[in-house]
Design a protein around this motif. Structure first.
Motif, PDB file in Angstrom:
ATOM      1  N   ASP A   1       3.350 -12.163  -1.506  1.00  0.00           N
ATOM      2  CA  ASP A   1       2.674 -10.949  -1.956  1.00  0.00           C
ATOM      3  C   ASP A   1       2.468 -10.873  -3.464  1.00  0.00           C
ATOM      4  O   ASP A   1       2.016  -9.859  -3.985  1.00  0.00           O
ATOM      5  CB  ASP A   1       3.450  -9.707  -1.497  1.00  0.00           C
ATOM      6  CG  ASP A   1       4.937  -9.839  -1.789  1.00  0.00           C
ATOM      7  OD1 ASP A   1       5.288 -10.660  -2.661  1.00  0.00           O
ATOM      8  OD2 ASP A   1       5.737  -9.148  -1.137  1.00  0.00           O
TER       9      ASP A   1
ATOM     10  N   LYS B   1       5.706  -4.294  -2.931  1.00  0.00           N
ATOM     11  CA  LYS B   1       4.298  -4.046  -3.226  1.00  0.00           C
ATOM     12  C   LYS B   1       4.211  -2.934  -4.271  1.00  0.00           C
ATOM     13  O   LYS B   1       4.966  -1.968  -4.219  1.00  0.00           O
ATOM     14  CB  LYS B   1       3.542  -3.626  -1.965  1.00  0.00           C
ATOM     15  CG  LYS B   1       3.417  -4.738  -0.939  1.00  0.00           C
ATOM     16  CD  LYS B   1       2.625  -4.268   0.279  1.00  0.00           C
ATOM     17  CE  LYS B   1       2.486  -5.393   1.300  1.00  0.00           C
ATOM     18  NZ  LYS B   1       1.739  -4.944   2.506  1.00  0.00           N
TER      19      LYS B   1
ATOM     20  N   ASN C   1      -1.901  -2.480  -1.809  1.00  0.00           N
ATOM     21  CA  ASN C   1      -2.427  -3.252  -2.935  1.00  0.00           C
ATOM     22  C   ASN C   1      -3.822  -2.777  -3.376  1.00  0.00           C
ATOM     23  O   ASN C   1      -4.532  -3.512  -4.054  1.00  0.00           O
ATOM     24  CB  ASN C   1      -2.472  -4.749  -2.611  1.00  0.00           C
ATOM     25  CG  ASN C   1      -1.081  -5.332  -2.502  1.00  0.00           C
ATOM     26  OD1 ASN C   1      -0.185  -4.959  -3.256  1.00  0.00           O
ATOM     27  ND2 ASN C   1      -0.888  -6.253  -1.559  1.00  0.00           N
TER      28      ASN C   1
END
Length: 575
Positions: free
Chosen positions: A328, A413, A454
């Motif tokens: 990620d 995230k 995101n």
């Protein structure tokens, strides 16, 4: 005819002299207290008893009793048999046989063979003096200074001071144990050469190799085929390895890996240096450090990677063209510094981070993790903080910039971001039907971003706000990028394999190709190193130099010679 005659004469003389040279020397009986011939007891032999002393071509033999077969130039020896070859080799046994024509000895019964640097004990020895080799197949024990070697069979090459073992052999030292099925051992130097599966085990470490050299006195190893070193929680592998056990220092070259099962990391490359005492590992030549973080793996690369510290205190440093990748998040910078104890990772000089489609840049970037959970907690960007997100529905870029940036992560995230001081923004706004409704452009003292999956979902400005929303057609293309805008999407690392620069990948492929070719070749034992072959010569030179130095230091200075007393009479005074 004269030439032919002289040729025949010369050939005859040459053959004659050769036959004289090849004439076998007879066994000489120097002493015997009693001598007799008893054809009924020992046909064809002279029976010698009591203080028997025999000499033959440089070997002196003594025993209690002997049968001397004069025609065969052969003796059988009984009781307290001793054979001395000069002052370098001695062999004792209860029984022996010696063939003078073949210069071959057979000894059995509590055999002990000695030289100045070793003692061999076994039941039976065959000693071929013609080639100066002795061998046994009756289990033997060799004591050489601190080393004791035990094997079922072995061969001693006297001129080289070398034992050859081609069956299971164990070398025991107070500090370690060496085991192999193929070992060449030099008694003068303690140098060992192994071939085939071999191990060296100590309290501190474990060495496995299928081809290698080991200095049993200095505890230095050079390892090649299928070798690895294991100590504590680490395993080091490489095509070629060097290990100094006293200094606890190792190097590995080509196809290198350093695995730490407790610290959950693995380093790879084509050259490594490991300092065990300092808990330090250096990797280069396509260096890669893989660290397990939660259920993911973080891959870090740089021209030179250095890992130091014990579990919980580990520090990872990467210098020159540093890069990292995880599922990620990925990024690049000139150098990277990660401290496990504080959870702080610093990206230094021209850093860039990609979190999903978000590009984050600034002069310095800090990533902060929770030291206990190892989860990514927050991010700091100091000076010239800039976030760019490619507009997924159009061709533009969402942009937010400011002096500094502070962000929070949720489940690794990015979830929210605050930019402060001299902040600016350009944000593309869409309705629920994904239709562009306007472009928001403005300035303020602070900007807050909310991010989901995101993607930037909201942009909020605070204090000293100067902001306008423009329809798409009313905002010219040349003002749709903030100052210092630089989209570095081509630098995004999309996989672990993508983390390496082209030059390092090319080097890797070349080394792997050469290694595969080498594996196809038949493996052969190591040739003796010059330091082994020249050991006695070099050692003698060292002793000579030390002796000269000692003489020069200890020699007293000569006192100046005393002047002789005058013998002339003193002149008398005149009356």
């Amino acid at each position: 005819m004269k030439k032919l005659f002289f040729f025949i004469i010369s050939l005859t003389l040459l053959v004659g002299s050769s036959l004289v040279a090849q004439e076998k020397k007879k066994i000489i009986i120097e002493n015997s207290d009693f001598t007799e011939m008893n054809q009924n007891e020992v046909p064809g032999a002279v029976i010698l008893s009591g203080n028997v002393q025999i000499l033959h071509d440089g070997v002196r033999i003594t025993c209690n009793k002997a049968y001397h077969f004069t025609d065969e130039n052969y003796v059988k020896l009984f009781g307290n048999v001793k054979m001395n070859q000069g002052d370098s080799l001695f062999m004792d046994s209860r029984y022996a046989e010696y063939n003078g024509d073949k210069k071959f000895a057979y000894a059995t019964g509590g055999v002990i063979m000695r030289s100045p640097d070793m003692t061999l004990t076994t039941d039976t020895i065959n000693f071929d003096r013609a080639i100066q080799q002795a061998y046994y197949n009756s289990h033997g024990t060799i004591v050489n200074k601190e080393n004791t070697l035990k094997s079922k069979s072995g061969r001693y090459i006297i001129g080289q001071k070398k034992y050859e073992f081609r069956t299971a052999v164990t070398l025991t030292n107070p500090k370690y144990v060496l085991k192999s099925n193929n070992l060449d051992y030099y008694t003068n130097s303690g140098h060992s050469y192994v071939f085939g599966p071999s191990t060296i085990t100590s309290k501190e470490d474990f060495i496995y190799t299928e081809k290698g050299f080991y200095d049993t006195r200095k505890r230095l190893a050079r390892l090649y085929t299928n070798s690895y070193i294991k100590y504590d929680t680490q395993i080091i592998r490489g095509d070629e390895m060097y290990y100094d056990q006293n200094k606890e220092f190792a190097t590995a070259t080509n196809n290198v890996s350093v695995t730490d099962t407790v610290n959950k990391f693995k380093g790879t490359g084509h050259y490594a240096e490991v300092y065990r005492a300092k808990d330090s590992t250096m990797l280069t030549k396509r260096a890669l450090v893989a660290t397990v973080v939660e259920n993911d793996t973080l891959f870090t690369h740089a021209k030179r990677m250095i890992i130091t510290g014990k579990k919980g205190q580990r520090v990872v440093r990467g210098y020159n063209n540093a890069r990292f990748y995880k599922i990620d998040m990925n990024g690049k910078c000139d150098s990277i510094h990660s401290d496990e104890a504080t959870g702080l990772t610093q990206l230094i000089r021209r850093p860039v981070i990609f979190n999903g489609q978000n590009q984050i840049t600034g002069e310095v970037i800090h990533l902060i993790s929770n030291a206990k959970t190892e989860k990514l907690d927050s991010i700091k960007v100091l000076n010239k903080a800039f976030i760019i997100q490619k507009d997924t529905l159009g061709t533009g870029f969402n942009q937010v910039k400011g002096m500094n940036l502070y962000g929070k992560f949720k489940d690794n995230k990015l979830s929210e971001v605050d930019l402060i001081k001299n902040t600016e923004k350009i944000y593309y706004m869409y309705d629920d039907d994904d239709a562009l409704v306007g472009i928001d452009k403005g300035k303020s003292s602070k900007i807050h971003l909310d991010i989901e999956n995101n993607e930037i979902v909201s942009v909020t400005s605070f204090t000293n706000i100067e902001s306008d929303s423009y329809p798409d057609k009313e905002l010219p293309q040349n003002v749709r990028k903030l100052r210092d805008f630089e989209w570095r999407g081509d630098e995004m690392i999309k996989s672990k394999e993508d983390i390496f620069p082209p030059d390092e990948q090319e080097l890797h492929e070349k080394i792997v190709e050469e290694s595969e070719k080498d594996k196809l070749k038949e493996d052969t034992p190591l040739e003796p190193l010059p330091e082994t072959l020249d050991f006695d010569k070099n050692n003698a030179a060292t002793k000579t130099d030390k002796a000269k130095t000692k003489t020069q230091v200890s020699a007293p200075e000569k006192a100046p010679a005393a002047k002789p007393a005058s013998t002339k009479p003193k002149p008398k005074k005149k009356p």
